[in-house]
Scaffold this motif. Sequence first.
Motif, short mmCIF file in Angstrom:
data_model
loop_
_atom_site.label_atom_id
_atom_site.label_comp_id
_atom_site.label_asym_id
_atom_site.label_seq_id
_atom_site.Cartn_x
_atom_site.Cartn_y
_atom_site.Cartn_z
N PHE A 278 -4.55 -30.69 50.11
CA PHE A 278 -3.78 -30.71 50.97
C PHE A 278 -4.04 -29.55 52.03
O PHE A 278 -4.46 -28.39 51.76
CB PHE A 278 -2.27 -30.59 50.83
N ARG A 279 -3.82 -29.81 53.40
CA ARG A 279 -3.85 -28.52 54.50
C ARG A 279 -2.53 -27.96 54.27
O ARG A 279 -1.54 -28.22 53.54
CB ARG A 279 -3.87 -29.23 55.80
N PRO A 280 -2.71 -26.65 54.92
CA PRO A 280 -1.52 -25.61 54.72
C PRO A 280 -0.18 -26.36 54.84
O PRO A 280 0.72 -25.86 54.35
CB PRO A 280 -1.84 -24.55 55.56
N GLY A 281 0.09 -27.02 56.05
CA GLY A 281 1.30 -27.48 56.24
C GLY A 281 1.97 -28.30 55.25
O GLY A 281 3.12 -28.51 54.80
N ARG A 282 0.99 -29.37 54.45
CA ARG A 282 1.58 -30.29 53.57
C ARG A 282 1.80 -29.44 52.30
O ARG A 282 2.91 -29.76 51.61
CB ARG A 282 0.72 -31.32 53.40
N ARG A 283 0.92 -28.35 52.06
CA ARG A 283 1.12 -27.49 50.86
C ARG A 283 2.80 -26.70 50.92
O ARG A 283 3.54 -26.84 50.02
CB ARG A 283 0.26 -26.57 50.64
N LYS B 180 -0.97 -40.30 52.74
CA LYS B 180 -0.87 -40.34 54.21
C LYS B 180 -1.96 -39.49 54.99
O LYS B 180 -2.00 -39.43 56.16
CB LYS B 180 0.64 -39.63 54.63
N GLN B 181 -2.43 -38.61 54.39
CA GLN B 181 -3.22 -37.29 54.52
C GLN B 181 -4.59 -38.09 55.00
O GLN B 181 -5.40 -38.85 54.25
CB GLN B 181 -3.56 -36.28 53.73
N VAL B 182 -5.35 -37.80 56.24
CA VAL B 182 -6.49 -38.35 56.59
C VAL B 182 -7.49 -37.57 55.72
O VAL B 182 -7.50 -36.35 55.57
CB VAL B 182 -6.93 -38.10 58.12
N GLU B 183 -8.66 -38.66 55.22
CA GLU B 183 -9.37 -37.93 54.22
C GLU B 183 -10.61 -37.01 54.93
O GLU B 183 -11.01 -37.26 56.25
CB GLU B 183 -10.40 -39.04 53.65
N SER B 184 -10.85 -35.91 54.43
CA SER B 184 -11.67 -35.00 55.12
C SER B 184 -13.37 -35.40 54.98
O SER B 184 -13.57 -36.04 54.03
CB SER B 184 -11.73 -33.39 54.44
N SER B 185 -13.91 -35.28 56.06
CA SER B 185 -15.36 -35.74 56.31
C SER B 185 -16.22 -34.80 55.62
O SER B 185 -17.56 -34.85 55.63
CB SER B 185 -15.72 -36.01 57.63
#
Length: 537
Positions: free
Chosen positions: A236-241, A304-309
């Motif tokens: 997860f990105r910081p906001g989701r964490r 819901k999170q967009v997968e990282s490339s």
Amino acid sequence: MSDRQPNSIVAPVTPMVNQRVASSPGILNRLQDGWTLALAALVVCWITFFMELRDEWSVNPQYGYGYVVPLIGPVLLWRRYRKRPAPSPSKSMLPGFIAAALLFFLLPLDLILEANPEWRLLYWSHGFLVLALSFCFLYRAGGWSWVKYFAPPLAFMLIAVPWPMQLEQSVIQGLMRLVTELTVAVVGLFGIPALQHGNLIEVKNGVVGVDEACSGVRSLQSALMLSLFLGELYFFRPGRRIGLIVASLVTVLFANVIRTSYLTQKAASDGLQQMQAVHDFAGTLVMAIVLPTLFGLAYWMGRKQVESSNEPSSHMAVARSMPRWVAFSVLLWMGIAWALTQAWYRRHETNLTFSPHWSVAWPAQAPDFKRTAVPEESLAILRCSHSQSATWQDAREDQWSAFFLRWNAGKNSAQLAFGHRPDICFPASGAELVGNNGYISVDAGGFDLPFRYLTFQNDERLLNVFYCLWSDCSSPNEKSLPEDGSWRSRLQTVLAGRRNLGQQVLEVVLIGPEDTSAAISLFKQQLPQLISRLDSN
């Protein structure tokens, strides 16, 4: 480029078989250059750190999850390593100097920790030291990009460190009060009369206590660990964490209010014994709410999170050579620090003398004398070797109560004894601290005992509380100093070479005298009759 060049970066190779063949020289180079040895030395640093925390995990049930952290932390690191970015090794010598300075501090850290195993600030200091050493290793191996990339799973392993005592007690007391208030409000909505007294809830059939378990502290800390783990597991990105952490706090609070409301309703309708019969079931109910909620929420947020490339790097990380003497020097210095620490304390222990050994002589013939028992829930937290308690009256009809706790010699004795003091326990039962009267020295029949004297107001009663923490041994030239947790007393303990001493606590509560001078005079008069000396030292 030729595979014979040890300082080069191996070019990407698509076929799997050829990729393994091409990468093998890089692995051999790292073995020859000492990278594997350096990694092994770093692993030893982490293992030593976790071994220090193991005693805390076994003593405090709310930190029992710490046993899991050293197991899942490496798993999280390995998952990130498989998708690591291309390395950009640094040629700077600064990380080496920083690492050397950090390693130097292992010696004073070991010295202070040996005498102060309950000082959680040292655990945090050691944790940040090992974390910084890990960053130095990563910076040299893969550059700043590797430091940032591997920081989350490395920092996650610090969740196993116990909170500082003052912070922990503040959170515990705050949560117990909040849960108690919310529980009284909830049961009131269902027509159940309830009255709050600090962390106690009075109903028609008795009094229900909201302890550390019911407050949600244990489930809170476990939920924090789980939310951080799930955040890293799903990348997860910081906001989701942060959102997952907040959700864990709200879920724990909600679940524990349900638990205490259910227990209070049970006590009000069926009595306290029936409430105790379902107490463990109510605790299971909390985990049945918290765990599925967090796992489900993390799964939903992950979808819901967009997968990282960011794809796994196909570049073989062959950084600048790491001399093998670096790893050997780290391990050697760790051994030297341990040996010097043991030598320091053993030198001082040859001069230790036994303090007077004493116990309690209960006034069994006093009016209304009654032996009591420390609650099993409290004993599970205290982990003392021996406990006694009693209540009685004197000829003036003053009310007396006391408990005597003993911890045999061991690494956790001072921690457990100092962690349960009147200024922590009495406010939890609704009493208000109204006076901190310092220390008084009381003649116990041939030797003096230092007592901390506090006064509390509980409803209309004034509680005079006398608290003594006593160690089994002392140095003949050492001044008797109370273990008050200050920097000064802790450092003096190190200089005196005192460690692993047996401890015992005597706490006496006197209700009757309305001023401090009268209470002190009466206490000094009665104490010699309450102390039984067990040796002739």
